[in-house]
Design an enzyme around this catalytic site. Structure first.
Site, PDB file in Angstrom:
ATOM      1  N   CYS A  96       0.821  -1.227   0.000  1.00  0.00           N
ATOM      2  CA  CYS A  96       0.000   0.000   0.000  1.00  0.00           C
ATOM      3  C   CYS A  96       0.851   1.272   0.000  1.00  0.00           C
ATOM      4  O   CYS A  96       0.332   2.362  -0.198  1.00  0.00           O
ATOM      5  CB  CYS A  96      -0.958   0.003   1.178  1.00  0.00           C
ATOM      6  SG  CYS A  96      -1.984  -1.462   1.242  1.00  0.00           S
ATOM      7  N   ASN A 140     -10.178   0.145   0.270  1.00  0.00           N
ATOM      8  CA  ASN A 140      -8.719   0.168   0.247  1.00  0.00           C
ATOM      9  C   ASN A 140      -8.244  -0.517  -1.041  1.00  0.00           C
ATOM     10  O   ASN A 140      -8.418  -1.720  -1.197  1.00  0.00           O
ATOM     11  CB  ASN A 140      -8.207  -0.577   1.486  1.00  0.00           C
ATOM     12  CG  ASN A 140      -6.695  -0.580   1.597  1.00  0.00           C
ATOM     13  OD1 ASN A 140      -5.996  -0.282   0.629  1.00  0.00           O
ATOM     14  ND2 ASN A 140      -6.193  -0.935   2.763  1.00  0.00           N
ATOM     15  N   HIS A 187      -3.001   7.221   2.378  1.00  0.00           N
ATOM     16  CA  HIS A 187      -3.487   5.909   1.956  1.00  0.00           C
ATOM     17  C   HIS A 187      -4.874   5.691   2.550  1.00  0.00           C
ATOM     18  O   HIS A 187      -5.099   5.942   3.736  1.00  0.00           O
ATOM     19  CB  HIS A 187      -2.512   4.827   2.426  1.00  0.00           C
ATOM     20  CG  HIS A 187      -3.025   3.445   2.199  1.00  0.00           C
ATOM     21  ND1 HIS A 187      -3.540   3.042   0.994  1.00  0.00           N
ATOM     22  CD2 HIS A 187      -3.127   2.373   3.037  1.00  0.00           C
ATOM     23  CE1 HIS A 187      -3.935   1.788   1.096  1.00  0.00           C
ATOM     24  NE2 HIS A 187      -3.701   1.363   2.321  1.00  0.00           N
TER      25      HIS A 187
HETATM   26  O1  UT7 Z   1      -3.738  -1.186   3.602  1.00  0.00           O
HETATM   27  C1  UT7 Z   1      -2.912  -1.567   4.629  1.00  0.00           C
HETATM   28  C2  UT7 Z   1      -3.231  -0.875   5.838  1.00  0.00           C
HETATM   29  N1  UT7 Z   1      -4.334  -1.519   6.513  1.00  0.00           N
HETATM   30  C3  UT7 Z   1      -4.870  -0.911   7.526  1.00  0.00           C
HETATM   31  O2  UT7 Z   1      -4.478   0.183   7.833  1.00  0.00           O
HETATM   32  C4  UT7 Z   1      -5.917  -1.629   8.350  1.00  0.00           C
HETATM   33  C5  UT7 Z   1      -5.738  -1.250   9.781  1.00  0.00           C
HETATM   34  N2  UT7 Z   1      -6.674  -1.875  10.677  1.00  0.00           N
HETATM   35  C6  UT7 Z   1      -8.000  -1.561  10.670  1.00  0.00           C
HETATM   36  O3  UT7 Z   1      -8.455  -0.767   9.863  1.00  0.00           O
HETATM   37  C7  UT7 Z   1      -8.876  -2.172  11.730  1.00  0.00           C
HETATM   38  O4  UT7 Z   1      -8.072  -2.809  12.701  1.00  0.00           O
HETATM   39  C8  UT7 Z   1      -9.901  -3.197  11.167  1.00  0.00           C
HETATM   40  C9  UT7 Z   1     -10.960  -2.455  10.372  1.00  0.00           C
HETATM   41  C10 UT7 Z   1      -9.193  -4.215  10.287  1.00  0.00           C
HETATM   42  C11 UT7 Z   1     -10.608  -3.923  12.315  1.00  0.00           C
HETATM   43  O5  UT7 Z   1     -11.217  -2.985  13.188  1.00  0.00           O
HETATM   44  P1  UT7 Z   1     -11.074  -3.162  14.766  1.00  0.00           P
HETATM   45  O6  UT7 Z   1     -11.848  -2.088  15.381  1.00  0.00           O
HETATM   46  O7  UT7 Z   1      -9.600  -3.229  15.062  1.00  0.00           O
HETATM   47  O8  UT7 Z   1     -11.810  -4.521  15.012  1.00  0.00           O
HETATM   48  P2  UT7 Z   1     -11.229  -5.864  15.681  1.00  0.00           P
HETATM   49  O9  UT7 Z   1     -10.292  -6.531  14.764  1.00  0.00           O
HETATM   50  O10 UT7 Z   1     -10.773  -5.541  17.057  1.00  0.00           O
HETATM   51  O11 UT7 Z   1     -12.542  -6.729  15.792  1.00  0.00           O
HETATM   52  C12 UT7 Z   1     -13.616  -6.342  16.663  1.00  0.00           C
HETATM   53  C13 UT7 Z   1     -14.722  -7.357  16.546  1.00  0.00           C
HETATM   54  C14 UT7 Z   1     -14.248  -8.792  16.652  1.00  0.00           C
HETATM   55  O12 UT7 Z   1     -15.258  -9.530  17.339  1.00  0.00           O
HETATM   56  P3  UT7 Z   1     -15.067  -9.921  18.876  1.00  0.00           P
HETATM   57  O13 UT7 Z   1     -13.803 -10.718  18.929  1.00  0.00           O
HETATM   58  O14 UT7 Z   1     -14.953  -8.618  19.594  1.00  0.00           O
HETATM   59  O15 UT7 Z   1     -16.303 -10.691  19.178  1.00  0.00           O
HETATM   60  C15 UT7 Z   1     -14.196  -9.276  15.228  1.00  0.00           C
HETATM   61  O16 UT7 Z   1     -14.377 -10.670  15.108  1.00  0.00           O
HETATM   62  O17 UT7 Z   1     -15.320  -7.242  15.234  1.00  0.00           O
HETATM   63  C16 UT7 Z   1     -15.360  -8.545  14.613  1.00  0.00           C
HETATM   64  N3  UT7 Z   1     -15.230  -8.367  13.181  1.00  0.00           N
HETATM   65  C17 UT7 Z   1     -16.297  -8.207  12.368  1.00  0.00           C
HETATM   66  N4  UT7 Z   1     -17.613  -8.196  12.609  1.00  0.00           N
HETATM   67  C18 UT7 Z   1     -18.435  -8.013  11.557  1.00  0.00           C
HETATM   68  C19 UT7 Z   1     -14.093  -8.297  12.449  1.00  0.00           C
HETATM   69  N5  UT7 Z   1     -14.403  -8.096  11.156  1.00  0.00           N
HETATM   70  C20 UT7 Z   1     -15.760  -8.039  11.083  1.00  0.00           C
HETATM   71  C21 UT7 Z   1     -16.656  -7.846  10.027  1.00  0.00           C
HETATM   72  N6  UT7 Z   1     -17.976  -7.836  10.303  1.00  0.00           N
HETATM   73  N7  UT7 Z   1     -16.255  -7.659   8.754  1.00  0.00           N
END
Ligand code: UT7
Length: 324
Positions: free
Chosen positions: A118, A281, A251
């Site tokens: 990216c 993205n 980005h």
């Molecule tokens: O291009 C390269 C650069 N990439 C980035 O910059 C990405 C950086 N990271 C992010 O943008 C975020 O960390 C994410 C969007 C990927 C995830 O957001 P988050 O607030 O960090 O969520 P999380 O991973 O802590 O997940 C929270 C909850 C989890 O459930 P539990 O364990 O709390 O029950 C996940 O299983 O959300 C759940 N979850 C979803 N639920 C519904 C994860 N993905 C999804 C989904 N739909 N698509």
């Protein structure tokens, strides 16, 4: 020594748009649970463009390149350097840049790919800038292009909702007027495991895991910290105050990352160019696609200062500061 100036930009997005609701409905048929509410709240993404199966990255890249050439008022024959930033190349080799060159119906100029995920477009821009300033190129075509849909694991909701396909391009031309004022590239290979597609082809077989994997929270933290630091450093190098920036084109990964960076740098929200709601993205294509939108809708004006920033797998990051 001449400067590299932006002479024109272009973008291309596959016509097929998939909204969060449509994606959630499709994933539900595979037993994967997600929702528009989760995706919108946690990322700011509302839809993405998805290429038809089998679409090559070079096809998107060529369309964006043609738009950038037209915008710059140049012909493909005028270009003496082609750099394509991509993590989803058409082939192991030849490079996607060589395929684009052939698609444009020309030959002779240097053409190669850059792999910085990216951050790829920012890496490619800084490389083209260095070559122009060294007198090794006059008109460079710099492209970020991806068909990321091909490396997504559609059973992994933590990643598959985040990405889209597309291509953005820029023509950089030698000029006595600035131009790119400063650029800064960084990597920390020790963090490669937090965002990777760790597969390869060997002996006619796929070895390793060919799908994108990400530790979202680790990437989130590193992205905010590295981009904030990099913005300060590149502005300091150019003798520019952060408050003097007219636009920031980061980005397009997550609106929460963009807002964090904006707050840390004290940049008003209106100065952030945001397209992730529509494009999601698109990895190496995200920065040039976002830039192209603001360049064409008239927000960007001659003489303004723009900071472009990439961050992603590797772990890589970087910034380019431009005077329009
Ligand atoms: O291009 C390269 C650069 N990439 C980035 O910059 C990405 C950086 N990271 C992010 O943008 C975020 O960390 C994410 C969007 C990927 C995830 O957001 P988050 O607030 O960090 O969520 P999380 O991973 O802590 O997940 C929270 C909850 C989890 O459930 P539990 O364990 O709390 O029950 C996940 O299983 O959300 C759940 N979850 C979803 N639920 C519904 C994860 N993905 C999804 C989904 N739909 N698509």
């Amino acid at each position: 020594m001449p400067y590299a100036r932006i002479a024109g930009t272009g973008g291309y997005l596959p016509t097929h748009v998939v909204t969060n609701d449509e994606l959630a409905a499709d994933l539900a048929t595979r037993g994967v649970e997600t929702s528009d509410a989760w995706i919108t709240e946690r990322t700011g993404i509302r839809q993405r463009h998805i290429a038809d199966p089998g679409t090559k990255t070079s096809t998107l890249a060529t369309a964006a390149a043609q738009a950038a050439l037209e915008n710059a008022g140049l012909r493909a024959e005028d270009i003496d350097l082609i750099i394509v930033a991509t993590s989803t190349p058409d082939f192991i080799f030849p490079s996607t840049a060589c395929v684009v060159q052939a698609n444009l119906g020309v030959g002779g100029a240097a053409a190669f790919d850059i792999q910085a995920v990216c951050s790829g477009f920012v890496y490619a821009m800084a490389t083209a800038d260095a070559m122009i300033r060294a007198g090794r190129a006059r008109h460079a075509l710099v492209i970020g292009a991806e068909v990321f849909s091909g490396i997504l694991d559609w059973s992994d909701r933590r990643t598959c909702v985040l990405f889209g396909d597309g291509a953005g391009a820029m023509v950089l031309s030698a000029s006595d007027q600035p131009g790119i004022l400063a650029a800064q590239l960084n990597a920390d290979g020790r963090q490669q495991h937090i965002l990777c597609a760790a597969g390869n082809v060997s002996g006619g077989q796929i070895t390793g895991d060919p799908f994108l994997r990400m530790d979202g929270q680790a990437v989130f933290k590193l992205a905010v910290n590295s981009l904030t630091r990099s913005a300060r450093q590149v502005c300091e190098e150019a003798g520019v105050q952060l408050s003097e920036l007219d636009w920031m084109v980061p980005h397009q990964a997550n609106i929460r990352i963009l807002n964090f960076i904006g707050r840390k740098l004290d940049l008003p929200e209106e100065k952030l160019i945001v397209t992730l709601d529509r494009h999601a993205n698109t990895s190496a294509a995200s920065v040039p696609l976002a830039f192209d939108v603001a360049w064409r809708d008239g927000r960007m004006q001659a003489g303004q200062l723009v900071l472009l920033q990439g961050v992603g797998g590797g772990f890589t990051w970087g910034s380019v500061l431009v005077k329009l």
